[in-house]
Write an enzyme that holds these catalytic residues in place. Structure first.
Site, PDB file in Angstrom:
ATOM      1  N   ASP A   9     -23.888 -46.561 -41.532  1.00 29.66           N
ATOM      2  CA  ASP A   9     -24.519 -46.439 -42.846  1.00 29.66           C
ATOM      3  C   ASP A   9     -24.705 -47.836 -43.431  1.00 29.66           C
ATOM      4  OD1 ASP A   9     -25.493 -45.707 -45.290  1.00 29.66           O
ATOM      5  OD2 ASP A   9     -24.024 -44.123 -45.632  1.00 29.66           O
ATOM      6  N   HIS A  26     -29.835 -38.909 -48.979  1.00 28.88           N
ATOM      7  CA  HIS A  26     -29.426 -40.179 -48.372  1.00 28.88           C
ATOM      8  C   HIS A  26     -30.050 -40.305 -46.985  1.00 28.88           C
ATOM      9  CE1 HIS A  26     -27.045 -43.758 -48.206  1.00 28.88           C
ATOM     10  NE2 HIS A  26     -26.296 -43.358 -47.187  1.00 28.88           N
ATOM     11  N   CYS A  61     -31.761 -46.659 -49.942  1.00 28.18           N
ATOM     12  CA  CYS A  61     -31.075 -46.385 -48.674  1.00 28.18           C
ATOM     13  C   CYS A  61     -32.044 -46.294 -47.502  1.00 28.18           C
ATOM     14  CB  CYS A  61     -30.252 -45.108 -48.782  1.00 28.18           C
ATOM     15  SG  CYS A  61     -31.222 -43.622 -49.141  1.00 28.18           S
TER      16      CYS A  61
END
Length: 689
Positions: A489, A473, A429
């Site tokens: 995101d 994250h 991520c």
């Protein structure tokens, strides 16, 4: 071949049972090792070597019944211990140095265990050592382990007060357990009624764990995502929230030097330091584990100051301009928060200086990615496009190309962003968030990285979402004039299940954990949830039992207005009632005939009935001689029973060959012995059966 010519048979020598003194000493040494074991992983290595070495030395001396070392050996050991403690801790004061000295000197004290006074000192140090374990951890596992330690120390103390005969450890343990059970109601009542100065978890707990950081280099979050320890638990009012809305905001990374992203506290925002203005705010109750950073990962967007237990004086009145909740120091204890989260923020503005800072990229870094961004923005369809349109174009590129979401993308060489975005397209991520922010800044759009946690376990525990370190994250935020900061995101474009369902990547299990899954798929997860649920209930019901919980419990029993003075009066009344009950019990026991006298009276009645003149002033050995003289071999079973009784109470008699092992002398169970003796007496010729 005759028997004399046969070779002798070799037999392994059977070890002799240790004496009672050696047995009790070995039991105490094992108890000391059990009590100090939780301390050893947190202390220097030499503490384990010295402590366990001394205990092993003392165990060998007890088993071989050799004399204890002299005074000079003990003095030398104490001096070496003090020197090593000062060398490792740079002081002889303080908690860590004190625990170090306590552990080592506890083991050294066993080398001068000669008199009853020395044993009492060891008992006192043992109970004190039990308490010190809760300085490091107050978990349920620690509580269970130390409960066993307390039971063991009470057993050792009971053995020290049973000087007659050879009582077994099991008998002393049962007696200690009964005494403990008698005191348990009083202990529970005092725990529930004593005025609460604060919950127990306000004391130092396990300390800061691995967790989020205030800076990020590509690959850091991937390392954190392999940690399955719990970061926080949260319960929302109302219906369960979808996993894709569970964002817990941590450090906001806006400074970039070409290698690492850094977080800085934003400016205060007094307009956010107000209670939630409308009914759209979502109330939550969260338990946050210790963190290694001074930023609190709270649900987006928490704008009103949460209520904390214990009270956190360093918590600011509101978030800063980046939405961060920044403390003056890392959170080193478990914290319970009750607050409200808004669906979005409004009324923000971006100054020219902030716009320039949030579009800045290090000179000479990521040239190919910058060129790619400029080419994308120069396309006819995007030349006058708004920020959302440019964002969607970049996300479409991620969806259309062969990007891969993985925990182990391998080692990147050279320019990481250029290689990831244009060549390998494999990462976690933080790769997607960092590269996306670089592309946005290259287009002149203010952007920044936000780190925190996203998603939770699919199954609730006690009605709470469980968020783990593996839910760590990184996502991005871009500025849109008129709307403020918009969350983007990029991970959702390549791995939508990560965001939409909160699923995290997991490393392959090892040999032991894989065996659990082979026996029963999901067994490991079920066992882990069961253990974590127990630990959470322990934290909430025991460690978290504070003023509010005590007030609710008292109101449940009809005590509406109870202040500290009333609680103290209630405790005094309870203590007086317990004292009266204890006095009544002691008076009743004082009037009861002692077990030995009652047994002796019944034995004398049986002997006199068969014509054996016996008195209470004589011992069982004399009774056995009189019985043998009066009835001869016919009274052999009853005679052996009396000899066994003599051996158990006074030690082996001259003719009692292994009498305690006789069926008549099984332990000290009076009922069993009396039943056997009476049957033997009824079997004598000429007696009434």
């Amino acid at each position: 071949m005759n028997k004399a010519a046969r070779a002798p048979t070799l037999r392994w020598p059977c070890p002799q049972a240790p004496s009672r003194e050696a047995r009790d000493t070995l039991f105490m040494l094992a108890l000391i090792a059990w009590t100090m074991a939780p301390h050893l992983p947190t202390l220097p290595l030499w503490v384990s070597v010295v402590s366990l070495g001394v205990l092993a030395w003392r165990a060998r001396l007890a088993w071989t019944e050799r004399p204890l070392p002299g005074r000079w050996s003990l003095i030398a050991l104490v001096l070496v211990t003090g020197a090593l403690t000062y060398w490792t801790e740079r002081t002889l004061l303080g908690r860590q140095a004190g625990v170090t000295l306590l552990v080592v000197l506890m083991a050294a004290k066993t080398l001068e265990l000669k008199a009853r006074r020395d044993a009492l000192v060891v008992f006192f140090l043992g109970f004190f050592l039990v308490l010190t374990n809760f300085l490091n951890s107050q978990s349920l596992l620690t509580a269970v382990g130390m409960t066993l330690s307390v039971w063991g120390w009470l057993t050792a103390l009971t053995l020290a007060h049973m000087p007659v005969g050879t009582p077994t450890i099991r008998q002393a343990a049962c007696l200690a357990a009964r005494a403990t059970l008698w005191g348990t109601p009083v202990m529970v009542a005092l725990f529930m009624l004593f005025p609460r100065l604060g919950p127990l978890w306000a004391l130092p707990t396990e300390g800061a764990r691995t967790g989020l950081s205030d800076q990020m280099q590509l690959g850091d979050v991937a390392k954190l995502a392999t940690d399955d320890s719990i970061a926080l638990r949260i319960r929302f009012d109302g219906p369960p929230r979808p996993a894709n809305t569970l964002y817990f905001r941590g450090p906001v990374l806006s400074l970039y030097d070409g290698e690492r992203w850094h977080a800085t506290p934003g400016r205060p925002r007094p307009d956010l330091a107000e209670p939630a203005p409308d009914a759209t705010a979502l109330r939550y109750d969260m338990i946050l584990e210790p963190q290694r950073i001074s930023w609190l990962p709270l649900p987006e967007f928490t704008v009103a100051r949460p209520q904390t237990t214990p009270v956190l004086a360093s918590l600011p009145p509101g978030p800063d301009s980046t939405g961060q909740w920044n403390l003056s120091a890392p959170l080193g204890q478990r914290l319970r928060l009750t607050g409200h989260a808004l669906p979005q923020l409004s009324g923000q503005s971006l100054s020219d200086n902030a716009r320039a800072r949030l579009t800045m990229l290090p000179p000479g870094k990521h040239p190919r990615s910058r060129a790619w961004a400029q080419q994308l923005q120069a396309q006819p369809a995007l030349q006058a496009a708004s920020t959302p349109a440019l964002v969607e174009a970049v996300l479409a590129h991620i969806r259309q190309q062969s990007f891969v979401y993985t925990l182990s993308p391998g080692r990147y060489l050279g320019d990481v962003v250029d290689e990831f975005w244009l060549e390998r397209r494999t990462g976690f991520c933080e790769h997607y968030a960092a590269s996306f922010v670089v592309i946005m800044r290259a287009m002149g759009i203010p952007a920044r990285i936000v780190t925190g946690y996203q998603g939770a376990d699919p199954l609730l525990q006690d009605g709470q979402f469980v968020v783990r370190q593996s839910n760590a994250h990184a996502w991005a935020e871009v500025w849109h004039d008129g709307q403020g900061w918009l969350r983007v995101d990029p991970t959702a474009a390549v791995a939508p299940e990560r965001v939409q369902q909160g699923q995290t990547l997991r490393t392959p299990p090892g040999l032991v954990l894989g065996a659990f899954d082979a026996v029963s798929p999901g067994l490991r997860d079920r066992l882990r949830r069961f253990a974590e649920t127990l630990d959470n209930r322990w934290n909430v019901w025991v460690l978290g039992y504070g003023r509010d919980q005590q007030r609710q419990w008292l109101q449940h029993w009809g005590l509406e207005q109870v202040d500290t003075a009333a609680l103290l009066r209630l405790i005094v009344l309870l203590a007086a009632a317990v004292g009266l009950l204890g006095a009544f019990w002691a008076l009743r026991e004082a009037r009861r005939e002692p077990p030995w006298q009652r047994l002796a009276r019944r034995v004398l009645a049986e002997l006199n009935r068969v014509g054996v003149p016996a008195t209470a002033a004589q011992d069982p050995y004399t009774w056995a001689q009189g019985l043998h003289a009066a009835h001869g071999a016919a009274a052999a079973p009853a005679t052996q029973a009396l000899l066994a009784l003599h051996a158990q109470r006074y030690g082996p008699s001259p003719t009692a060959d292994s009498a305690p092992k006789n069926a008549a002398g099984r332990g000290t169970h009076t009922t069993v012995w009396w039943r056997h003796f009476r049957q033997a007496m009824r079997a004598l010729p000429g007696t009434r059966r």
